[in-house]
Design an enzyme around this catalytic site. Structure first.
Site, mmCIF file in Angstrom:
data_model
loop_
_atom_site.group_PDB
_atom_site.id
_atom_site.type_symbol
_atom_site.label_atom_id
_atom_site.label_comp_id
_atom_site.label_asym_id
_atom_site.label_seq_id
_atom_site.Cartn_x
_atom_site.Cartn_y
_atom_site.Cartn_z
ATOM 1 N N GLY A 14 56.642 42.643 63.019
ATOM 2 C CA GLY A 14 57.862 42.012 63.525
ATOM 3 C C GLY A 14 58.423 41.019 62.527
ATOM 4 N N ARG A 18 63.686 34.886 65.646
ATOM 5 C CA ARG A 18 63.941 33.720 66.511
ATOM 6 C C ARG A 18 63.181 32.459 66.090
ATOM 7 N NH1 ARG A 18 62.869 35.670 72.330
ATOM 8 N NH2 ARG A 18 61.733 37.345 71.302
ATOM 9 N N GLY A 83 58.991 50.746 67.332
ATOM 10 C CA GLY A 83 58.267 50.530 68.586
ATOM 11 C C GLY A 83 56.768 50.323 68.393
ATOM 12 N N ARG A 319 41.280 13.694 51.463
ATOM 13 C CA ARG A 319 41.951 14.935 51.063
ATOM 14 C C ARG A 319 40.910 15.977 50.647
ATOM 15 N NH1 ARG A 319 45.868 13.080 46.647
ATOM 16 N NH2 ARG A 319 46.129 15.338 46.469
ATOM 17 N N ARG A 426 40.958 -8.277 30.251
ATOM 18 C CA ARG A 426 42.140 -8.890 30.859
ATOM 19 C C ARG A 426 42.620 -9.976 29.919
ATOM 20 N NH1 ARG A 426 38.435 -12.450 34.678
ATOM 21 N NH2 ARG A 426 37.911 -10.686 35.965
HETATM 22 C C1 UD1 Z 1 55.611 44.124 74.682
HETATM 23 C C2 UD1 Z 1 55.274 45.162 75.732
HETATM 24 C C3 UD1 Z 1 55.586 44.592 77.114
HETATM 25 C C4 UD1 Z 1 54.780 43.331 77.334
HETATM 26 C C5 UD1 Z 1 55.053 42.331 76.209
HETATM 27 C C6 UD1 Z 1 54.084 41.181 76.291
HETATM 28 C C7 UD1 Z 1 55.694 47.301 74.649
HETATM 29 C C8 UD1 Z 1 56.603 48.460 74.545
HETATM 30 N N1 UD1 Z 1 56.077 46.333 75.475
HETATM 31 O O1 UD1 Z 1 57.023 43.887 74.736
HETATM 32 O O2 UD1 Z 1 55.247 45.518 78.109
HETATM 33 O O3 UD1 Z 1 55.066 42.775 78.571
HETATM 34 O O4 UD1 Z 1 54.838 42.947 74.929
HETATM 35 O O5 UD1 Z 1 54.438 40.186 75.395
HETATM 36 O O6 UD1 Z 1 54.650 47.299 74.031
HETATM 37 N N2 UD1 Z 1 55.713 45.470 66.609
HETATM 38 C C9 UD1 Z 1 55.547 46.121 65.414
HETATM 39 N N3 UD1 Z 1 56.342 47.195 65.143
HETATM 40 C C10 UD1 Z 1 57.281 47.643 66.001
HETATM 41 C C11 UD1 Z 1 57.457 46.948 67.220
HETATM 42 C C12 UD1 Z 1 56.642 45.866 67.496
HETATM 43 O O7 UD1 Z 1 54.686 45.760 64.604
HETATM 44 O O8 UD1 Z 1 57.947 48.618 65.674
HETATM 45 C C13 UD1 Z 1 54.841 44.333 66.912
HETATM 46 C C14 UD1 Z 1 55.603 43.016 66.970
HETATM 47 O O9 UD1 Z 1 55.574 42.346 65.709
HETATM 48 C C15 UD1 Z 1 54.822 42.230 68.019
HETATM 49 C C16 UD1 Z 1 54.260 43.318 68.923
HETATM 50 O O10 UD1 Z 1 54.304 44.506 68.191
HETATM 51 O O11 UD1 Z 1 53.733 41.530 67.443
HETATM 52 C C17 UD1 Z 1 55.016 43.425 70.249
HETATM 53 O O12 UD1 Z 1 56.348 43.799 70.011
HETATM 54 P P1 UD1 Z 1 57.560 43.141 70.798
HETATM 55 O O13 UD1 Z 1 58.799 43.746 70.288
HETATM 56 O O14 UD1 Z 1 57.441 41.679 70.784
HETATM 57 O O15 UD1 Z 1 57.292 43.695 72.276
HETATM 58 P P2 UD1 Z 1 57.872 43.110 73.619
HETATM 59 O O16 UD1 Z 1 59.265 43.551 73.781
HETATM 60 O O17 UD1 Z 1 57.591 41.662 73.712
#
Ligand code: UD1
Ligand code: CA
Length: 457
Positions: A14, A18, A83, A319, A426
């Site tokens: 992702g 946002r 997806g 540190r 000094r």
């Molecule tokens: C997803 C679930 C939803 C659930 C929610 C919980 C699916 C279809 N839906 O929705 O049922 O309630 O999480 O938070 O799984 N990602 C990829 N590649 C992609 C798409 C997504 O790596 O092509 C990764 C994103 O970076 C993220 C995760 O998969 O870490 C979930 O994707 P996101 O688009 O946030 O799914 P939601 O719409 O939140």
């Protein structure tokens, strides 16, 4: 029974728009480590034998972070975001190698606990082909809904595709899922994209598994476990949850904290027995505090080791590379970097000690500075056992102070000082008797004259 093998696939392709940041979403930090590292740690702690992550294009920084925590992680690229199921299938080669359990974890869900992942695996062990995490959020909007029939999970409906009836369901999909390794590819490759978004939804795995005559179950967990991070607000909320968990764990392990709500911890902070932490202390990553040590208020520690019975602060800064031995005292406004203080050594006020060794029992006076940087390179200062460094000393590195040597107050040390010697550099003091008194008399005389002139005119 032989131990079941487990492959964890972390989805991190992702973009995280946002977050409004140039930093990839999964590299933002809570409790001193990246979201990705938290997830990878939980996966390892749940007994994962193989770890894969799915990254998007321009993933250099994400891959580097993943390798830092798990050098053997397999990295797969998802070129187009089509997806969650498509993302999982990007790691097809890893799945094809075969594992008993396959865990799919989102990279932006850092609070998931190892025991929760273990529960998902447990459901597979008991015969389910698909196990998903369910939770009941205060506000279910945006989440997929879990359609149950008795104790069996029938389908997951994404909100966009749900009927008004289905939208009323309070039990939602946390997103994380476990798939039986034997059936995983058969299930995943059947997933299509005929939905409102035109995406390949991992959630369709449930209905498909059932069509294949396999069992799907939901395991309910707390909202905190599946808290997804999409914005800086959610990042801060997750931080608060995690800090609370870490503080409770420290208190339960016997650490004394007078005002725990003001102490900031890192996920890897380590405490011995009978450690006391005063209010308002920050522990960055990589800190170990041994038995009986006290960290006083407003101190900031990072990459540091505090030895047994040592005292740090108030207002101290340790540190990376600060290594304090037994009973060392580091007092107010003292900064220590890449320096070893041997047992009983002290720097009680206003000092900077960097790239140095301070020998056993040595005393570093107020205002002492190791001048470790010449504008090009860093140099070391070595202070021997029992040495006494007078106040306001500048130690121009590289330089060595022998065991038991004395440095006179205000000295700029540019040459090595042998053991047992006194070094003093000094300007000589001059004293002019009566000089100040005469100055005041002359000034008073001048003031009287001008006042008289002003009255006349
Ligand atoms: C997803 C679930 C939803 C659930 C929610 C919980 C699916 C279809 N839906 O929705 O049922 O309630 O999480 O938070 O799984 N990602 C990829 N590649 C992609 C798409 C997504 O790596 O092509 C990764 C994103 O970076 C993220 C995760 O998969 O870490 C979930 O994707 P996101 O688009 O946030 O799914 P939601 O719409 O939140
Ligand atoms: Ca999400």
């Amino acid at each position: 029974m032989p131990r079941r093998t487990c492959l964890a696939i972390v989805l991190a392709a992702g973009e995280g728009k946002r977050m409004r940041s140039r930093t990839p979403k999964v590299l933002h930090q809570v409790a001193g480590r990246s979201l990705l590292a938290h997830v990878m740690n939980a996966a390892s702690a749940a007994g994962t034998s193989n770890l894969a992550i799915v990254v998007g294009p321009d993933h250099g920084a994400v891959s580097a972070d993943a390798r830092k925590y798990a050098p053997k992680v397999q990295i797969f690229e998802q070129l187009e975001r089509r997806g969650t199921a498509h993302a999982v299938l990007s790691a097809r080669r890893a799945i094809a190698r075969g594992a008993d359990d396959i865990l799919v974890i989102f990279g932006d869900t850092p609070l998931v606990r190892a025991e929760t992942l273990s529960k998902l695996r447990g459901a597979l062990r008991e015969g389910a082909a698909v196990a998903v995490l369910g939770f009941k959020p205060a506000n279910p909007r945006g989440y997929g809904r879990l359609v149950m029939r008795g104790r069996e999970l029938v389908a997951i409906r994404e909100e966009r595709d749900a009927t008004p009836e289905e939208r009323k369901i309070g039990l939602c999909n946390g997103g994380l899922m476990a798939l039986a390794g034997k059936q995983a590819l058969a299930i995943l490759t059947r997933i299509g994209n005929a939905n409102a978004n035109g995406e390949y939804y991992l959630t369709d795995a449930v209905a498909i598994a059932r069509d294949m005559g396999l069992k799907a179950v939901a395991i309910e967990t707390s909202e905190d476990d599946v808290r997804g991070i999409n914005t800086k607000v959610q990042l801060a909320e997750a931080e608060a949850v995690l800090q609370q968990r870490l503080r409770m764990a420290a208190l339960k392990a016997g650490v004394t904290m007078i005002a725990p709500e003001t102490v900031y911890l890192s996920a890897d902070t380590k405490f011995g027995k009978d450690v006391t932490i005063e209010p308002n202390v920050v522990f960055g990553p990589g800190v170990t505090v041994d038995d009986g040590a006290t960290i006083r208020s407003f101190s900031h520690l990072e990459g540091a080791h505090v030895g047994r019975g040592a005292r740090v602060g108030p207002f101290a800064r340790l540190r990376p590379g600060a290594d304090l031995g037994k009973d060392v005292h580091i007092g107010n406004f003292v900064e220590v970097k890449e320096a070893k203080f041997e047992a009983g050594a002290k720097a009680n006020h206003l000092a900077y000690i960097g790239d140095a060794r301070v020998g056993e029992g040595a005393n570093v006076g107020a205002g002492t500075i190791t001048c470790n940087y010449d504008g090009v390179a860093k140099h070391r200062t070595d202070i021997g056992k029992g040495a006494f460094i007078g106040s306001n000393t500048a130690l121009v590195a590289p330089v060595k102070i022998g065991d038991g040597a004395y440095i006179g107050t205000g000295t700029v040390v540019t040459k090595d000082v042998p053991a047992g010697a006194l070094a003093l550099a000094r300007a000589k003091q001059t004293v002019k008797e009566g000089w100040a008194k005469r100055l005041r008399q002359v000034k008073a005389l001048g003031k009287n004259l001008t006042e008289k002139k002003a009255k006349k005119s």
